[in-house]
Design an enzyme around this catalytic site. Structure first.
Site, PDB file in Angstrom:
ATOM      1  N   CYS A 288       1.024  -1.060   0.219  1.00  0.00           N
ATOM      2  CA  CYS A 288      -0.155  -0.283   0.739  1.00  0.00           C
ATOM      3  C   CYS A 288       0.923   1.451  -0.262  1.00  0.00           C
ATOM      4  CB  CYS A 288      -0.637   0.345   1.552  1.00  0.00           C
ATOM      5  SG  CYS A 288      -2.152   1.049   1.286  1.00  0.00           S
TER       6      CYS A 288
ATOM      7  N   CYS B 125      -0.541   3.958   2.134  1.00  0.00           N
ATOM      8  CA  CYS B 125      -0.081   4.292   3.883  1.00  0.00           C
ATOM      9  C   CYS B 125       1.028   4.267   4.328  1.00  0.00           C
ATOM     10  CB  CYS B 125      -1.034   2.755   4.223  1.00  0.00           C
ATOM     11  SG  CYS B 125      -2.083   1.621   3.059  1.00  0.00           S
ATOM     12  N   ASP B 126       1.831   3.602   3.105  1.00  0.00           N
ATOM     13  CA  ASP B 126       3.464   3.327   3.517  1.00  0.00           C
ATOM     14  C   ASP B 126       4.209   5.098   2.897  1.00  0.00           C
ATOM     15  OD1 ASP B 126       2.522   1.442   5.345  1.00  0.00           O
ATOM     16  OD2 ASP B 126       3.005   0.190   4.254  1.00  0.00           O
TER      17      ASP B 126
END
Ligand code: NDP
Length: 310
Positions: free
Chosen positions: A134, A137-138
């Site tokens: 992701c 997300c990261d």
């Protein structure tokens, strides 16, 4: 034991749209959010192709709005994850990860799909230490660093473009000699000077002391001109497709070879009376938020008709 008239499993566009329709039809729907509250759109940045948002919309915000809209019509949203089902006879039984059990007259399965990994032992070894599925997300952790994205579809191109806005360099590792993504996404990647596309490459493994420091890759594996070498990277992002979250329904509803729930024609009917499937868990073809939302609406309408027929 609690009895629910319309149970909705999953909280992506399919689940929440089903909840809006079921709520407006006075079915008192109960939504269980599942493994990823808000679904896959919460892990994307800007959603540009959901109708009604000419300037685009943040994926998380879109799902918050859908949730609020569902709650406005009386949907009750709960946090838990369904872990087992018995759909042999109505009312159907569902068990959750907090050791509760409910029965339901109708179930709308909207459990979505989960990102796939290559299956390398190193992906496990470095999970949370340089390996991610992701980018949104990261990606933040890789500002001014070098990352690799695996895949040649729309997701991979989208993630590579997003990461190029943060990282200093992005490798896109594509196993074929071409990208499968739509033309607009391909152009974005191919015209981005920070992205280097490694066509006809596969990843053999990862290395690094505490976290990922590089990947072993191979060019044209098995061919006369095969070449193996290492690239230095800090992050390794998978974008090679998804697996439908259908395992707990598998004994009762039919699935295709990949695990997508089979539905009757273009309806959300699974073959089990009162049990419907909507969104990515039943869609190997389109996998779009708006398509999932539409199928959620259909599932709720079917649930209402089924309940009326009882
Ligand atoms: P896709 O199935 O379209 O693409 C998966 C990619 O991963 C392919 O390039 C595939 O290679 C590659 N791949 C699969 N397995 C491996 C492996 N083991 N090793 C190396 N590479 C592998 O998945 P996406 O998630 O990209 O897209 C799914 C759907 O969602 C599509 O319909 C897409 O259009 C849609 N989508 C739309 C977006 C948008 O409109 N904004 C954004 C994201 C997705 P190969 O080509 O060789 O099979």
């Amino acid at each position: 034991m609690e009895h629910i008239r319309c149970l909705i499993l999953g909280s992506g566009p399919a689940g929440y749209t089903a909840a809006i329709y079921a709520g407006r039809a006075n079915l008192s729907p109960v939504v269980y959010e599942g493994i990823q509250p808000g679904g896959q759109l919460t892990t994307t940045t800007e959603v540009e192709n959901f109708p009604g948002y000419p300037e685009g919309v943040d994926g998380f915000q879109l799902m918050e709005d859908l949730r609020r809209q569902a709650e406005r019509f009386g949907a009750e949203v709960r946090e838990n994850i369904a872990v087992r089902t018995d759909l042999s006879t109505a009312p159907y039984h569902v068990w959750f990860d907090n050791d509760t059990e409910v029965t339901a007259d109708t179930i709308i399965i909207a459990t979505g799909a989960t990102a796939k990994y290559l299956g390398l032992a190193d992906e496990e070894k470095y999970r949370g230490a340089g390996v991610s599925a992701c980018a949104t997300c990261d990606g933040f952790f890789y500002r001014k660093k070098t990352v690799a994205v695996v895949g040649g579809g729309d997701t991979a191109c989208e993630e590579a473009s997003y990461l190029a806005g943060l990282a200093s360099k992005v490798y896109l590792i594509v196993r074929k000699p071409f990208l499968r993504a739509t033309k607009i996404m391909q152009d974005r990647v191919l015209n981005n000077p920070k992205i280097e596309v490694l066509f006809e490459h596969n990843t053999l493994g990862l290395f690094g002391e505490q976290s990922v420091e590089g990947a072993h890759v191979v060019y044209r594996k098995g061919e006369a001109d095969e070449r193996r070498y290492d690239i230095a990277i800090d992050g390794f992002f998978l974008a090679i497709g998804h697996k439908p979250n259908s395992d707990i329904f598998r004994p009762w509803v039919q699935t295709d070879e990949a695990g997508y729930i089979k539905v009757e024609g273009d309806s959300p009917r699974t073959g089990v009376p009162g049990v419907f499937a909507a969104g990515d868990v039943a869609d190997p073809h389109y996998r779009q938020g708006i398509v999932a939302a539409g199928s959620g609406a259909k599932a709720a309408i079917e649930a209402e008709r089924y309940l009326a027929s009882l």
